[in-house]
Design a protein around this motif. Structure first.
Motif, PDB file in Angstrom:
ATOM      1  N   GLU A  35       1.008  -1.215   0.054  1.00 31.90           N
ATOM      2  CA  GLU A  35       0.057  -0.054   0.105  1.00 31.90           C
ATOM      3  C   GLU A  35       0.892   1.340   0.137  1.00 31.90           C
ATOM      4  OE1 GLU A  35      -1.817   0.762   3.794  1.00 31.90           O
ATOM      5  OE2 GLU A  35      -3.330   1.659   2.895  1.00 31.90           O
ATOM      6  N   PHE A  50       1.754   6.468   6.212  1.00 34.26           N
ATOM      7  CA  PHE A  50       1.781   7.064   7.394  1.00 34.26           C
ATOM      8  C   PHE A  50       2.206   8.782   7.171  1.00 34.26           C
ATOM      9  CE2 PHE A  50       0.606   3.339   9.354  1.00 34.26           C
ATOM     10  CZ  PHE A  50       0.011   3.423  10.107  1.00 34.26           C
ATOM     11  N   LYS A  83     -10.009   2.028  -1.830  1.00 36.18           N
ATOM     12  CA  LYS A  83      -9.986   1.530  -0.215  1.00 36.18           C
ATOM     13  C   LYS A  83     -11.239   2.049   0.456  1.00 36.18           C
ATOM     14  CE  LYS A  83      -7.162   1.240   4.017  1.00 36.18           C
ATOM     15  NZ  LYS A  83      -5.841   1.694   4.594  1.00 36.18           N
ATOM     16  N   PHE A 116      -8.260   4.579   7.437  1.00 34.37           N
ATOM     17  CA  PHE A 116      -7.675   4.297   8.620  1.00 34.37           C
ATOM     18  C   PHE A 116      -7.427   5.670   9.214  1.00 34.37           C
ATOM     19  CE2 PHE A 116      -4.070   3.596  11.567  1.00 34.37           C
ATOM     20  CZ  PHE A 116      -4.585   2.835  12.460  1.00 34.37           C
ATOM     21  N   GLU A 169      -5.657   9.447   6.897  1.00 33.49           N
ATOM     22  CA  GLU A 169      -6.155   8.989   5.965  1.00 33.49           C
ATOM     23  C   GLU A 169      -7.859   9.441   6.098  1.00 33.49           C
ATOM     24  OE1 GLU A 169      -6.531   4.570   5.360  1.00 33.49           O
ATOM     25  OE2 GLU A 169      -5.990   5.024   3.287  1.00 33.49           O
ATOM     26  N   CYS A 216      -5.137  -2.892   3.538  1.00 28.30           N
ATOM     27  CA  CYS A 216      -4.837  -2.697   4.798  1.00 28.30           C
ATOM     28  C   CYS A 216      -6.017  -2.698   5.694  1.00 28.30           C
ATOM     29  CB  CYS A 216      -3.896  -1.230   4.699  1.00 28.30           C
ATOM     30  SG  CYS A 216      -2.744  -1.121   6.449  1.00 28.30           S
ATOM     31  N   TYR A 217      -6.292  -1.757   6.409  1.00 28.86           N
ATOM     32  CA  TYR A 217      -7.218  -1.632   7.363  1.00 28.86           C
ATOM     33  C   TYR A 217      -8.580  -2.245   7.073  1.00 28.86           C
ATOM     34  CZ  TYR A 217     -10.213   1.213  10.929  1.00 28.86           C
ATOM     35  OH  TYR A 217     -10.863   1.565  11.809  1.00 28.86           O
ATOM     36  N   GLY A 271       0.280  -1.010   4.603  1.00 28.53           N
ATOM     37  CA  GLY A 271       1.450  -0.421   5.094  1.00 28.53           C
ATOM     38  C   GLY A 271       0.896  -0.532   6.898  1.00 28.53           C
ATOM     39  N   TRP A 272       1.016  -1.660   7.200  1.00 31.62           N
ATOM     40  CA  TRP A 272       0.495  -2.026   8.677  1.00 31.62           C
ATOM     41  C   TRP A 272       1.633  -1.829   9.566  1.00 31.62           C
ATOM     42  CZ3 TRP A 272      -4.377  -4.244   8.969  1.00 31.62           C
ATOM     43  CH2 TRP A 272      -4.679  -4.768  10.368  1.00 31.62           C
ATOM     44  N   ARG A 305       1.043  -3.213  15.716  1.00 35.39           N
ATOM     45  CA  ARG A 305      -0.023  -4.199  15.881  1.00 35.39           C
ATOM     46  C   ARG A 305       0.097  -5.583  14.786  1.00 35.39           C
ATOM     47  NH1 ARG A 305      -1.924   0.895  16.131  1.00 35.39           N
ATOM     48  NH2 ARG A 305      -2.398   1.142  13.706  1.00 35.39           N
TER      49      ARG A 305
HETATM   50  O1  LIG Z   1      -5.754  -1.424  11.171  1.00 41.07           O
HETATM   51  C1  LIG Z   1      -4.486  -1.204  11.801  1.00 41.07           C
HETATM   52  O2  LIG Z   1      -3.927  -1.589  12.631  1.00 41.07           O
HETATM   53  C2  LIG Z   1      -3.513  -0.523  10.627  1.00 41.07           C
HETATM   54  C3  LIG Z   1      -4.430   0.064   9.371  1.00 41.07           C
HETATM   55  C4  LIG Z   1      -3.359   0.947   8.577  1.00 41.07           C
HETATM   56  O3  LIG Z   1      -2.371   1.013   9.070  1.00 41.07           O
HETATM   57  C5  LIG Z   1      -4.029   1.398   7.354  1.00 41.07           C
HETATM   58  O4  LIG Z   1      -4.877   1.010   7.117  1.00 41.07           O
HETATM   59  O5  LIG Z   1      -3.295   2.208   6.875  1.00 41.07           O
END
Ligand SMILES: O=C(O)CCC(=O)C(=O)O
Length: 255
Positions: free
Chosen positions: A36, A43, A107, A111, A117, A142-143, A167-168, A172
């Motif tokens: 991603e 971030f 998406k 998140f 985002e 991702c999310y 991009g987790w 977590r």
């Molecule tokens: O859900 C998460 O812990 C991370 C999700 C995330 O970083 C994202 O969707 O960009």
């Protein structure tokens, strides 16, 4: 899966050229997947607007060329897409081996709660599947991984292989691998979850890209650093798993 690192000291143009080279090196594979927002950084919120591109922008152009040169289906991860009307979307791009952009996925679940985002990007609304000769892909980002109803809807639309660029964050990481395996088991599908390496905007990335089979077994899992994971998928495994243990047929709600 190319678990590329988002290094803030590397320019986006240099990373784009590097990603294209890595894709070309996968000549002989059927499908290549990138993570991603590997151009701007998932971030690095302040770079979303400045790094946003239209669908026919430089990343799409470089990825189309790379897919064609490698002769692979390419899920090129996602870009910050600037819609012609103005809003931004977190948009995944899928190219055919002839370099045609065959599908995009915006998406759906953004998140950040009230930040990042969630406020800077607009939400997609459409489910996207991609029929390949060997399997049908279901796209998520991702999310989205936290929302099982999306994956169930993708399976209802024919998905057999769920592809999740991310991009987790490392914080977590346990959720990432646990949910990737859960989505595979409950949907009796392959899961290809491609994360990002490195640290950007002060957020250490989980890496740990993971390929899971329809029985929930991990076929391969990356470490933290840049890495390329290569796995063999057997499309017949999806049909066999769904026939031998037909839990999907026993659904009562939401059919
Ligand atoms: O859900 C998460 O812990 C991370 C999700 C995330 O970083 C994202 O969707 O960009």
């Amino acid at each position: 899966m190319i678990q590329i690192g988002v290094d803030p000291d590397e320019t986006v143009a240099a990373r784009r050229a590097r990603a294209a080279r890595l894709v070309r090196e996968q000549h002989g594979s059927d499908l290549v997947v990138l993570p991603e927002l590997w151009t701007v950084g998932a971030f690095a919120y302040e770079s979303f607007a400045s790094g946003a591109e239209p669908l026919e922008g430089p990343t799409a152009e470089a990825m189309a060329d790379a897919a064609r040169d490698a002769g692979v289906w390419l899920h090129a991860g996602s870009i910050a897409e600037r819609d012609p009307q103005g809003p931004l979307f977190n948009t995944s791009l899928v190219f055919s081996p002839s370099g045609a952009l065959v599908r995009t996925y915006r998406k759906i679940h953004r998140f950040g709660f009230d930040q990042g985002e969630a406020v800077l990007m607009s939400a997609g609304t459409d489910l996207v599947t991609v029929p390949l000769p060997q399997t049908t892909l279901g796209l998520a980002t991702c999310y989205d991984l936290r929302f099982p109803e999306l994956f169930r809807a993708l399976v209802d639309a024919g998905a057999q292989t769920l592809v999740i660029p991310a991009g987790w964050p490392d914080k977590r990481r346990e959720h990432w691998t646990l949910l990737a395996r859960a989505r595979a088991v409950e949907n009796q599908s392959y899961v290809l979850a491609c994360g990002t390496a490195g640290t950007h905007a002060g957020v250490r990335q989980a890496g740990h890209s993971i390929a899971v089979d329809p029985w929930g077994e991990t076929l391969a899992e990356a470490g933290h650093d840049e890495e390329i994971l290569t796995v063999d998928l057997d499309p017949a495994r999806v049909t066999a798993t769904r026939e031998d243990f037909p839990a999907l047929k026993d659904r009562v709600l939401g059919r």
